[in-house]
Design a protein around this motif. Structure first.
Motif, PDB file in Angstrom:
ATOM      1  N   GLU A  33      41.061  48.005  44.292  1.00 56.95           N
ATOM      2  CA  GLU A  33      41.964  48.805  45.117  1.00 56.95           C
ATOM      3  C   GLU A  33      41.617  50.293  45.090  1.00 56.95           C
TER       4      GLU A  33
ATOM      5  N   GLU B  17      35.630  43.675  39.394  1.00 60.94           N
ATOM      6  CA  GLU B  17      35.568  42.374  38.719  1.00 60.94           C
ATOM      7  C   GLU B  17      34.659  42.429  37.496  1.00 60.94           C
TER       8      GLU B  17
ATOM      9  N   ARG C  48      41.028  45.409  40.403  1.00 58.97           N
ATOM     10  CA  ARG C  48      41.384  44.624  41.599  1.00 58.97           C
ATOM     11  C   ARG C  48      40.649  45.108  42.844  1.00 58.97           C
TER      12      ARG C  48
ATOM     13  N   LYS D  41      35.081  45.788  44.987  1.00 60.22           N
ATOM     14  CA  LYS D  41      35.651  44.596  44.351  1.00 60.22           C
ATOM     15  C   LYS D  41      34.706  44.046  43.281  1.00 60.22           C
TER      16      LYS D  41
END
Length: 115
Positions: A44, A10, A42, A6
């Motif tokens: 993912e 970001e 994101r 993550k």
């Protein structure tokens, strides 16, 4: 996904936006699908080294720039703070600071008769 996934996503999003790139533009520049870039941003999807290299080349950033503020080390001393501040400056600015420091140290030595 892991916290690091993550954080990297970001950071990629922040760099992309800072560069003024849409996902589609970064997709063109890096030869990576725009939907995949969104999933990476994101957190993912995990990146391979090859995909990471394509992204940083597409954004014209270095690995150091990508990871610089991901998990900053604790500032332990003044030299560490100076290094961090200088690392964000241009090579020209760094050269000016170096020259200023040398001039200041020379002046200090002359003041105390150490030359």
């Amino acid at each position: 996904m892991a916290d690091i996934t993550k954080k990297v996503g970001e950071r990629i999003r922040l760099l992309r936006i800072t560069k003024g790139f849409s996902r589609e533009k970064l997709s063109e520049l890096s030869d990576i699908n725009a939907n995949y870039i969104g999933q990476v941003e994101r957190g993912e999807k995990n990146l391979t080294i090859e995909t990471l290299q394509k992204l940083i080349r597409g954004m014209s950033v270095t690995l150091e720039e990508l990871f610089r503020h991901l998990d900053p080390m604790e500032k332990k001393d003044v030299l560490g703070e100076i290094m961090e501040d200088l690392s964000a400056r241009s090579p020209e600015d760094q050269a000016v600071v170096l020259q200023l420091l040398r001039t200041m140290f020379d002046w200090e030595e002359k003041k105390h008769g150490k030359s």
